[in-house]
Design a protein around this motif. Structure first.
Motif, PDB file in Angstrom:
ATOM      1  N   ALA A  37       9.313  -9.003  -3.084  1.00 44.85           N
ATOM      2  CA  ALA A  37      10.169  -7.969  -2.788  1.00 44.85           C
ATOM      3  C   ALA A  37      10.750  -7.319  -4.086  1.00 44.85           C
ATOM      4  O   ALA A  37      10.735  -6.071  -4.089  1.00 44.85           O
ATOM      5  CB  ALA A  37      11.434  -8.457  -1.892  1.00 44.85           C
ATOM      6  N   SER A  38      11.210  -8.015  -5.154  1.00 48.48           N
ATOM      7  CA  SER A  38      11.511  -7.308  -6.319  1.00 48.48           C
ATOM      8  C   SER A  38      10.410  -6.450  -6.819  1.00 48.48           C
ATOM      9  O   SER A  38      10.766  -5.338  -7.619  1.00 48.48           O
ATOM     10  CB  SER A  38      12.104  -8.432  -7.273  1.00 48.48           C
ATOM     11  N   ALA A  39       9.098  -7.234  -7.016  1.00 49.43           N
ATOM     12  CA  ALA A  39       8.098  -6.236  -7.473  1.00 49.43           C
ATOM     13  C   ALA A  39       7.694  -5.112  -6.728  1.00 49.43           C
ATOM     14  O   ALA A  39       7.129  -4.075  -7.390  1.00 49.43           O
ATOM     15  CB  ALA A  39       6.918  -7.211  -7.465  1.00 49.43           C
ATOM     16  N   LEU A  40       7.953  -5.144  -5.379  1.00 52.66           N
ATOM     17  CA  LEU A  40       7.733  -4.000  -4.476  1.00 52.66           C
ATOM     18  C   LEU A  40       8.794  -3.087  -4.460  1.00 52.66           C
ATOM     19  O   LEU A  40       8.946  -2.028  -3.871  1.00 52.66           O
ATOM     20  CB  LEU A  40       7.404  -4.497  -3.225  1.00 52.66           C
ATOM     21  N   GLY A  41      10.197  -3.442  -5.155  1.00 49.81           N
ATOM     22  CA  GLY A  41      11.305  -2.659  -5.301  1.00 49.81           C
ATOM     23  C   GLY A  41      12.044  -2.380  -3.974  1.00 49.81           C
ATOM     24  O   GLY A  41      12.620  -1.311  -3.291  1.00 49.81           O
ATOM     25  N   CYS A  42      11.887  -3.668  -3.159  1.00 45.59           N
ATOM     26  CA  CYS A  42      12.565  -3.695  -1.706  1.00 45.59           C
ATOM     27  C   CYS A  42      13.230  -4.891  -1.699  1.00 45.59           C
ATOM     28  O   CYS A  42      13.342  -5.631  -2.609  1.00 45.59           O
ATOM     29  CB  CYS A  42      11.706  -3.345  -0.650  1.00 45.59           C
ATOM     30  N   SER A  43      14.089  -4.756  -0.643  1.00 43.58           N
ATOM     31  CA  SER A  43      14.624  -6.456  -0.180  1.00 43.58           C
ATOM     32  C   SER A  43      14.007  -7.241   0.357  1.00 43.58           C
ATOM     33  O   SER A  43      12.792  -6.742   1.087  1.00 43.58           O
ATOM     34  CB  SER A  43      16.003  -5.924   0.810  1.00 43.58           C
ATOM     35  N   ALA A  44      14.369  -8.347   0.130  1.00 46.15           N
ATOM     36  CA  ALA A  44      13.428  -9.503   1.024  1.00 46.15           C
ATOM     37  C   ALA A  44      13.577  -9.253   2.534  1.00 46.15           C
ATOM     38  O   ALA A  44      12.518  -9.353   3.027  1.00 46.15           O
ATOM     39  CB  ALA A  44      13.928 -10.936   0.890  1.00 46.15           C
ATOM     40  N   ASN A  45      14.769  -8.665   3.016  1.00 45.13           N
ATOM     41  CA  ASN A  45      14.954  -8.444   4.259  1.00 45.13           C
ATOM     42  C   ASN A  45      13.988  -7.415   4.848  1.00 45.13           C
ATOM     43  O   ASN A  45      13.485  -7.341   5.888  1.00 45.13           O
ATOM     44  CB  ASN A  45      16.495  -7.945   4.749  1.00 45.13           C
TER      45      ASN A  45
ATOM     46  N   THR B 284       0.793  -1.262   0.182  1.00 44.91           N
ATOM     47  CA  THR B 284      -0.034   0.015   0.204  1.00 44.91           C
ATOM     48  C   THR B 284       0.755   1.275   0.101  1.00 44.91           C
ATOM     49  O   THR B 284       0.506   2.308  -0.592  1.00 44.91           O
ATOM     50  CB  THR B 284      -0.932   0.106   1.097  1.00 44.91           C
ATOM     51  N   ALA B 285       1.955   1.130   0.647  1.00 42.68           N
ATOM     52  CA  ALA B 285       2.951   2.435   0.665  1.00 42.68           C
ATOM     53  C   ALA B 285       3.565   2.657  -0.933  1.00 42.68           C
ATOM     54  O   ALA B 285       3.767   4.010  -1.036  1.00 42.68           O
ATOM     55  CB  ALA B 285       4.105   1.921   1.446  1.00 42.68           C
ATOM     56  N   VAL B 286       3.584   1.789  -1.799  1.00 43.24           N
ATOM     57  CA  VAL B 286       3.741   2.045  -3.015  1.00 43.24           C
ATOM     58  C   VAL B 286       2.664   2.134  -3.926  1.00 43.24           C
ATOM     59  O   VAL B 286       2.639   2.102  -5.216  1.00 43.24           O
ATOM     60  CB  VAL B 286       4.914   1.109  -3.707  1.00 43.24           C
TER      61      VAL B 286
END
Length: 168
Positions: free
Chosen positions: A42-50, A3-5
């Motif tokens: 994570a890739s789809a959201l533009g962030c790391s798995a961590n 939701t943030a993106v």
């Protein structure tokens, strides 16, 4: 994070290669995802798995024997439960996992991600197969460092359980 993106459940599912229903179940806490799926989301959201695994901690992180977050290594019924050894959060730059792969466990899914993998076999034997057809055989005490962006998976060799450390 979704939701943030400002991304819909359907769009996230499409980008990560999973159903919108699956994303909805994960968000509601009724399902969990395998490590390969976690990296795709994570890739789809533009962030790391961590970043998807929890809050950041700037202090040293200790994982005691037998403890730590467990994640399924694949989506099958006899998947290994991989133990996350490192801390999580947006500022964590590496992930370390402890795998125990037993005869009869589900075959691991093909996996690719940004960054690099360092694989160390503590006990037993595995083969790391790459989607370009290359295969690297590793036994106890062997290690391999490779690009994560090349599709890869692990296959148990022999009838002995393998124990593996992977740092991404």
């Amino acid at each position: 994070r979704r939701t943030a993106v400002d991304m819909s459940i359907a769009e996230l599912g499409r980008r990560a290669g999973v159903s919108a229903a699956f994303i909805s179940q994960v968000e509601a806490g009724r399902s969990s995802m395998s490590i390969p799926t976690l990296y795709r989301v994570a890739s789809a959201l533009g962030c790391s798995a961590n970043a998807l695994l929890g809050a950041s901690e700037s202090r040293p992180h200790v994982t005691r024997a037998g403890s730590g977050m467990t994640l399924p290594a694949s989506s099958g019924k006899r998947t290994q439960l991989t133990r996350l050894l490192s801390r999580t959060g947006d500022d964590a730059r590496l992930e370390s996992f402890h795998y125990v792969i037993a005869p009869g466990d589900d075959e691991l899914e093909w996996f690719c991600h940004g960054g690099e993998d360092f694989v160390y076999v503590i006990a037993g034997s595995i083969a790391i197969e790459f989607d370009d057809g290359a295969v690297v055989e590793l036994g106890s005490g062997d290690s391999l460092h490779h690009a994560g962006a090349v599709g890869h998976r692990w296959v148990l060799r022999g009838e002995m359980t393998a124990e593996v450390l992977c740092v991404v």
